[in-house]
Scaffold this active site. Sequence first.
Site, PDB file in Angstrom:
ATOM      1  N   ASP A 202       0.890  -1.356  -0.008  1.00  0.00           N
ATOM      2  CA  ASP A 202      -0.088  -0.020   0.002  1.00  0.00           C
ATOM      3  C   ASP A 202       0.969   1.262  -0.053  1.00  0.00           C
ATOM      4  O   ASP A 202       1.830   1.366   0.781  1.00  0.00           O
ATOM      5  CB  ASP A 202      -0.983   0.047   1.081  1.00  0.00           C
ATOM      6  CG  ASP A 202      -1.911   1.062   1.259  1.00  0.00           C
ATOM      7  OD1 ASP A 202      -2.544   1.302   0.350  1.00  0.00           O
ATOM      8  OD2 ASP A 202      -1.877   2.087   2.052  1.00  0.00           O
ATOM      9  N   GLU A 263       1.510  -0.636  -5.125  1.00  0.00           N
ATOM     10  CA  GLU A 263       0.315   0.233  -5.496  1.00  0.00           C
ATOM     11  C   GLU A 263       1.078   1.490  -5.692  1.00  0.00           C
ATOM     12  O   GLU A 263       1.434   2.360  -4.823  1.00  0.00           O
ATOM     13  CB  GLU A 263      -0.687   0.390  -4.413  1.00  0.00           C
ATOM     14  CG  GLU A 263      -1.644   1.531  -4.787  1.00  0.00           C
ATOM     15  CD  GLU A 263      -2.442   2.220  -3.541  1.00  0.00           C
ATOM     16  OE1 GLU A 263      -3.579   2.389  -3.670  1.00  0.00           O
ATOM     17  OE2 GLU A 263      -1.805   2.279  -2.286  1.00  0.00           O
TER      18      GLU A 263
END
Length: 542
Positions: A202, A263
């Site tokens: 993330d 990401e």
Amino acid sequence: MTAGDRWWRDAVVYQVYPRSFSDGDGDGQGDLAGVRSRLPYLADLGVDAIWLNPFYPSPLADGGYDVIDYRAVDPRFGTLEDFDALVGAAADHGIRVIIDIVPNHCSSQHEWFQAALAAGPGSPERERFIFRDGRPDGSPPNNWYSMFGGPAWTQVEDGQWYLHLWDSTQPDFNWRCSDVPLYFEEVLRFWLDRGVAGIRVDVALGLFKAADLPDLLPDMPPVGPGVPYVAQPELFETFAAWRKLLDSYPADEFPGARAAVLEAWYDDPDFMAPYMAKGQLHQVFNLGFMDTPWRAGNLRQAIDRALEICGDSETRAPWVLENHDFRRLVTRLGTDQELILNPTFDYHGGKMEVDLELGGRRARAAALLLLALPGSAYVYQGQELGLNEVFDIPDERRQDPLFANTGGVVVGRDGCRVPLPWDGEEPPFGFTAGTGGTWLPQPASWSGLTVEAQRADPGSMLELYRTAIRLRRSLPQLGDGELTWLPSDPDVLALGRGDGFVLTLNLGSGPVPLPEGETVLASGELQDGLLPPDTAAWTLLS
């Protein structure tokens, strides 16, 4: 490379948002037991792996991306034993498990942050986060802003400020403090030892911030070259260390080689190229598809950009049409595509016209494009059912901090996180056996979109995905490999894969001819052998 080493290059990965997938204990929230109970469905769909959004202990201020303990399971979702049972059962179905790692920030309830608050300025505990004194006029240390609205700094009782690029309950780690990379190495080992096949990282490019924390320049975009909290050079050493760690796990048994996907939002191939280099992590999401208008030129440009970024490296950019942070595809494609080009467009809180029939037809065609492209593909839960964005969630039921932090100006992401409809004619559609309802309300209009209803309909979105994934696995031209653009009208995408496979996608206003051969799958009915608008077909040449 063996097949086990390369699984991530062409896998179809199904994204599971655990809180909204399936409820195993009747409390109205999804959990790991619920995921395990639905593994036969996922195996029948044909996916190679599942990616689990965070299931760690969390106040859920940001949907679980505010983590209290990175080596445990939130009791609402189950136990570590439930996680181990899920991994084992998934392996029995031939499905690998990928987990989310959230290394940029944690919850303000994390024991480290609580210790930092108690220890005071200048302490080793505060060094693990980014605490600074304010400016002489009493304002925050710099002009950075939170991605959820408002300033990126919150002041504590002793006068210092801490950085949070997201919600104020999500303090950013200081990756220049040696405790932090050591901690996350332990976290990675903990889950890899439990059999996970990969990690999704993330906010991957945001871990390091420029050491002097300079102000943002006027009109500087939130991501990209020069932004002081994005893509700092220290990242390469960190990702190289993580690659060595992942590669140290044996690849000669299921789940095979362990892999990572980053990401990262990007537009510039030169900006992303260093993260594709040998020795870096395996994949960077191709998220650009999710804000690409339904136009042949725009789609081709997005595909070319992703392929250019990968070049001849071993890295791949998985294709993504939906995820837990973005509007549902059926809604996006049923909207005026001119509006999508406006970066501030937020569907006016849902108070606008959306043609769901048109969006559904286009989403079916997009599915065949997604699964025909070279490399891996990610499918977000409910995408295979053709679910639409839910806008009419009562304000008091909304959970996303974007809604609260912007005073409701931005409705947030709750509308794509509504619990799945499995069966029955009315909510909760088999999601839970409990009587208290679901944590986010389901629309009654989903009665025709349940898994049960679509399984009985050979023309449903679910059956289209199921058939396409099965063909993708059986046709040697699909999966990993190369792509060739074929001559076509300006409003048509025609691409070749391998020896004799052609995808034709008609984005124009009238029907177009298909190449000579066998049409093995189409997203809609042909018209006298012609491909109608907003329709795609897979053809094996004669």
